[in-house]
Write an enzyme that holds these catalytic residues in place. Sequence first.
Site, PDB file in Angstrom:
ATOM      1  N   SER A  82       0.717  -1.501  -0.195  1.00  0.00           N
ATOM      2  CA  SER A  82       0.287   0.182   0.102  1.00  0.00           C
ATOM      3  C   SER A  82       0.540   1.709  -0.210  1.00  0.00           C
ATOM      4  O   SER A  82       2.089   1.132  -0.129  1.00  0.00           O
ATOM      5  CB  SER A  82      -0.858   0.229   0.845  1.00  0.00           C
ATOM      6  OG  SER A  82       0.199   0.128   2.498  1.00  0.00           O
ATOM      7  N   LYS A  83       0.005   2.329  -0.175  1.00  0.00           N
ATOM      8  CA  LYS A  83       0.798   3.626  -0.014  1.00  0.00           C
ATOM      9  C   LYS A  83       1.809   3.767   0.771  1.00  0.00           C
ATOM     10  O   LYS A  83       3.132   4.410   0.676  1.00  0.00           O
ATOM     11  CB  LYS A  83      -0.506   4.666  -0.085  1.00  0.00           C
ATOM     12  CG  LYS A  83      -0.263   5.789  -0.463  1.00  0.00           C
ATOM     13  CD  LYS A  83      -0.801   7.090  -1.113  1.00  0.00           C
ATOM     14  CE  LYS A  83      -2.345   7.362   0.539  1.00  0.00           C
ATOM     15  NZ  LYS A  83      -2.998   8.059  -0.092  1.00  0.00           N
ATOM     16  N   ARG A  84       1.381   3.215   2.075  1.00  0.00           N
ATOM     17  CA  ARG A  84       2.226   3.042   4.131  1.00  0.00           C
ATOM     18  C   ARG A  84       3.773   3.021   3.261  1.00  0.00           C
ATOM     19  O   ARG A  84       4.698   2.729   4.152  1.00  0.00           O
ATOM     20  CB  ARG A  84       1.540   3.003   4.903  1.00  0.00           C
ATOM     21  CG  ARG A  84       1.527   1.597   5.137  1.00  0.00           C
ATOM     22  CD  ARG A  84       0.440   1.551   6.449  1.00  0.00           C
ATOM     23  NE  ARG A  84      -0.073   0.151   6.124  1.00  0.00           N
ATOM     24  CZ  ARG A  84       0.383  -1.042   5.839  1.00  0.00           C
ATOM     25  NH1 ARG A  84       1.424  -0.788   6.891  1.00  0.00           N
ATOM     26  NH2 ARG A  84      -0.012  -2.632   6.045  1.00  0.00           N
TER      27      ARG A  84
END
Length: 261
Positions: free
Chosen positions: A235-237
Amino acid sequence: MVRTRFAPSPSGFLHIGGVRTALYSWLFARNKGGQFLLRIEDTDVERSTEESIEAILAGMQWLGLDHDEDIVYQSKRFDIYQEKAEGLIQADHAYKCYCTPDELEKMRAEQTKKGENPRYDGRCRDKGDQDGEFVIRFKANAKEDITISDSVYGQITVHNDELDDFIILRSNKAPTYHFAVVIDDNESGITHILRGDDHLKNSAKHLQLMDAMDYKKPEFIHLPMILGPDGSRLSKRHGAMNILEYKDQGFFSRSDVELLG
Ligand code: GLU
């Protein structure tokens, strides 16, 4: 005719993990002379953004992952989900649950103390209509284990003590993922569900709903996903990039190559 779909939740941009899943679904449909549909799963009104939807559509277009038919937006189908949930209550497959978050928390704490799997114990099953806020829960099959036949993973059995009366409609009338996905895949005539293997066990819930609603069962094809270094779905994180950043960096996609001839 083979019909597959890609069904992203627009709570972030499209990154290489989602693209990989979409690519399999697209390739399978195109290889079989079938159709590939796009559905935006925007039932979570707070987390879904217009910006994410645009980024997903632009990313798919740049990659040349073209879809057939109109895009289905779940946010426009709340009346349908509500009607189906009421139909399930009438058919005695679902019921209204008035439990408060505090009550549920207490239930879970007691179960955990006894060393049990925390699960909804069905206490509202026979309560009938009452005053106050409610969710609608599906009456899960309490007796049997459920076996999913998956084209990648084979026969996967989910033990019945992992299955409880799950929520299908929230108190704000939004459907849960499980409910909306089963209705929409059926109404779109999806024959092969290709998706990330984080949903493999969820298919046990979906199979029960399909039985209750008399829906034809699709083939399940769960795909291993690209993970972050901590083993969870990329994911983005984890620093995953918007797929369009590859375009800015000068990578070519299938659609660019076609343009170049
Ligand atoms: N919206 C779900 C997700 O992004 C789709 C899962 C599915 O394809 O059924 O994980």
